[in-house]
Scaffold this active site. Structure first.
Site, PDB file in Angstrom:
ATOM      1  N   ARG A  52      59.667  55.122   3.516  1.00 34.89           N
ATOM      2  CA  ARG A  52      61.007  54.706   3.927  1.00 34.89           C
ATOM      3  C   ARG A  52      61.101  54.285   5.388  1.00 34.89           C
ATOM      4  O   ARG A  52      61.701  53.261   5.719  1.00 34.89           O
ATOM      5  CB  ARG A  52      62.036  55.814   3.650  1.00 34.89           C
ATOM      6  CG  ARG A  52      62.489  55.855   2.210  1.00 34.89           C
ATOM      7  CD  ARG A  52      62.710  57.269   1.762  1.00 34.89           C
ATOM      8  NE  ARG A  52      61.455  57.978   1.689  1.00 34.89           N
ATOM      9  CZ  ARG A  52      60.733  58.114   0.568  1.00 34.89           C
ATOM     10  NH1 ARG A  52      61.200  57.629  -0.551  1.00 34.89           N
ATOM     11  NH2 ARG A  52      59.564  58.748   0.554  1.00 34.89           N
ATOM     12  N   THR A  53      60.535  55.069   6.267  1.00 36.37           N
ATOM     13  CA  THR A  53      60.753  54.775   7.691  1.00 36.37           C
ATOM     14  C   THR A  53      60.125  53.434   8.066  1.00 36.37           C
ATOM     15  O   THR A  53      60.780  52.578   8.669  1.00 36.37           O
ATOM     16  CB  THR A  53      60.191  55.911   8.570  1.00 36.37           C
ATOM     17  OG1 THR A  53      60.755  57.141   8.125  1.00 36.37           O
ATOM     18  CG2 THR A  53      60.535  55.694  10.027  1.00 36.37           C
ATOM     19  N   LYS A  82      38.432  55.061  18.041  1.00 36.87           N
ATOM     20  CA  LYS A  82      37.264  54.946  18.943  1.00 36.87           C
ATOM     21  C   LYS A  82      37.452  55.766  20.210  1.00 36.87           C
ATOM     22  O   LYS A  82      36.699  55.635  21.158  1.00 36.87           O
ATOM     23  CB  LYS A  82      37.062  53.478  19.332  1.00 36.87           C
ATOM     24  CG  LYS A  82      36.719  52.553  18.193  1.00 36.87           C
ATOM     25  CD  LYS A  82      36.588  51.125  18.734  1.00 36.87           C
ATOM     26  CE  LYS A  82      36.269  50.127  17.651  1.00 36.87           C
ATOM     27  NZ  LYS A  82      36.412  48.741  18.153  1.00 36.87           N
ATOM     28  N   ARG A 103      54.631  56.277  14.964  1.00 37.54           N
ATOM     29  CA  ARG A 103      54.581  57.617  14.341  1.00 37.54           C
ATOM     30  C   ARG A 103      53.155  58.139  14.477  1.00 37.54           C
ATOM     31  O   ARG A 103      52.208  57.413  14.197  1.00 37.54           O
ATOM     32  CB  ARG A 103      54.980  57.533  12.872  1.00 37.54           C
ATOM     33  CG  ARG A 103      54.616  58.793  12.086  1.00 37.54           C
ATOM     34  CD  ARG A 103      55.066  58.726  10.641  1.00 37.54           C
ATOM     35  NE  ARG A 103      56.508  58.823  10.515  1.00 37.54           N
ATOM     36  CZ  ARG A 103      57.152  58.905   9.346  1.00 37.54           C
ATOM     37  NH1 ARG A 103      56.473  58.901   8.213  1.00 37.54           N
ATOM     38  NH2 ARG A 103      58.464  58.988   9.301  1.00 37.54           N
ATOM     39  N   HIS A 130      62.413  63.242  14.806  1.00 41.11           N
ATOM     40  CA  HIS A 130      62.487  62.006  14.024  1.00 41.11           C
ATOM     41  C   HIS A 130      63.903  61.477  14.253  1.00 41.11           C
ATOM     42  O   HIS A 130      64.748  61.518  13.358  1.00 41.11           O
ATOM     43  CB  HIS A 130      62.211  62.327  12.555  1.00 41.11           C
ATOM     44  CG  HIS A 130      61.951  61.150  11.682  1.00 41.11           C
ATOM     45  ND1 HIS A 130      62.192  59.842  12.071  1.00 41.11           N
ATOM     46  CD2 HIS A 130      61.459  61.078  10.414  1.00 41.11           C
ATOM     47  CE1 HIS A 130      61.882  59.029  11.081  1.00 41.11           C
ATOM     48  NE2 HIS A 130      61.424  59.758  10.074  1.00 41.11           N
TER      49      HIS A 130
HETATM   50  C1  NCD Z   1      60.159  62.573   6.592  1.00 37.97           C
HETATM   51  C2  NCD Z   1      59.167  62.494   7.726  1.00 37.97           C
HETATM   52  O1  NCD Z   1      58.211  61.716   7.695  1.00 37.97           O
HETATM   53  O2  NCD Z   1      59.405  63.236   8.647  1.00 37.97           O
HETATM   54  N1  NCD Z   1      60.365  61.434   5.841  1.00 37.97           N
HETATM   55  C3  NCD Z   1      60.997  60.354   6.375  1.00 37.97           C
HETATM   56  O3  NCD Z   1      60.659  59.878   7.423  1.00 37.97           O
HETATM   57  N2  NCD Z   1      62.017  59.831   5.677  1.00 37.97           N
HETATM   58  C4  NCD Z   1      60.062  63.790   5.782  1.00 37.97           C
HETATM   59  C5  NCD Z   1      58.754  64.319   5.306  1.00 37.97           C
HETATM   60  O4  NCD Z   1      57.671  63.807   5.551  1.00 37.97           O
HETATM   61  O5  NCD Z   1      58.807  65.341   4.635  1.00 37.97           O
END
Ligand code: NCD
Length: 304
Positions: A52-53, A82, A103, A130
């Site tokens: 999703r993100t 590396k 991320r 997040h």
């Molecule tokens: C979450 C995350 O990656 O922190 N999902 C998200 O970004 N929608 C939740 C998770 O990984 O459990």
């Protein structure tokens, strides 16, 4: 440089402006873009799995008319593998685009954002934060319930390592008279939101007591167990509660069930068709709108 690294950067005023812009975007989304950035490039640089993100950021950028360079496995296929540092990585990436969405499971990567000459959005730093997920969660609550105060919110799941929980609880704390319930009570909070533990508005409940509290809740927010961050004995705590169809009968008619997803077995699939279970459509769609608004905010920043 105007990065988005933590929800601590957001106060009520900034959130209100962001939500106003987001609802304009939402109303006009199907008509096509209100803003045009045909020559702008977003770099999505992901080192942990994401559905999703990453896709909602990329969808948002396409809606804005921009372009995307996408790395979904930065740990194994970028030069991080590396031994390149985050400092050098961000210096390099900022030569290729106008915005980075990053991320990584190393929670400290955000400390190196200052080496980027373009804005960076935190799409997850380990178990810490997040921010864009919790902003979309908050937007969803406001849209569905019409308020961000006087709420009873229950968090069920991974209170130890869930970054979405960690970020959302801080945002809810900006507003008045919100009562927060967390389960399972046995779990020791790891993240910095543990400073909220002593507050009067926090009730920690055992898994066995959840059913007693469900009927009062306005929002029930689930998170999956972050198995990749846990050791196995901790996981035992979680195997005792699953939201089932029978629980729906005791929930308030105008409550909502949220989950940042992915789901494991915290919510039975038989719950999905209930109109209060809005994690599969409304919550996901709101993720696109909020990210359009955030990208637009950053791209409109003057460049120095
Ligand atoms: C979450 C995350 O990656 O922190 N999902 C998200 O970004 N929608 C939740 C998770 O990984 O459990």
């Amino acid at each position: 440089m105007n990065h988005i690294l933590s929800v601590n950067q957001f106060d009520k005023d900034r959130i209100e402006k962001l939500f106003n812009k987001t609802s304009i975007i939402e109303r006009n989304f199907h008509k096509g873009s209100l803003f045009h950035y045909p020559n702008r490039v977003m770099i999505s640089f992901f080192g942990e799995p994401s559905t999703r993100t990453r896709f909602s950021f990329e969808r948002a950028m396409f809606w804005l008319g921009g372009k995307v360079i996408s790395e979904s496995n930065s740990d194994s296929s970028s030069s991080l593998k590396k031994g390149e540092s985050f400092k050098d990585t961000f210096k390099t990436l900022s030569q290729y685009g106008d915005l980075i969405v990053c991320r990584h499971n190393d929670e400290k990567w955000i400390n190196f954002a200052e080496y980027s000459s373009i804005p960076i959005i935190n799409a997850g730093n380990g178990s810490q934060e997040h921010p864009t997920q919790s902003l979309l969660d908050l937007y969803t609550i406001n849209k569905e319930l019409g308020r961000l105060n006087n709420l009873k919110v229950m968090f069920i799941g991974d209170l130890k390592y869930s970054r979405t929980f960690n970020s959302l609880i801080k945002l809810l704390n900006l507003y008045e008279n919100n009562e927060i319930y967390t389960a399972p009570a046995e779990i020791i909070w790891h993240c910095d939101s543990k400073s909220y533990l002593d507050q009067d508005n926090l009730t920690r409940i055992n898994l066995k007591e959840i059913e007693n509290y469900l009927p009062e809740m306005d929002v029930i927010y689930f998170t999956r167990i972050q198995k990749e961050r846990f050791n196995s004995e901790d996981i035992e705590y979680f195997n005792n509660f699953q939201l089932l169809k029978r629980h729906l009968e005791i929930l308030k008619e105008n409550s909502i069930i949220l989950h940042p997803l992915p789901r494991n077995n915290e919510i039975s699939e038989t719950v999905d068709e209930d109109s209060r279970a809005i994690y599969h459509e409304k919550q996901i769609k709101n993720g696109i709108y909020i990210r359009v608004a955030l990208i637009q905010e950053l791209l409109d920043e003057p460049k120095f």
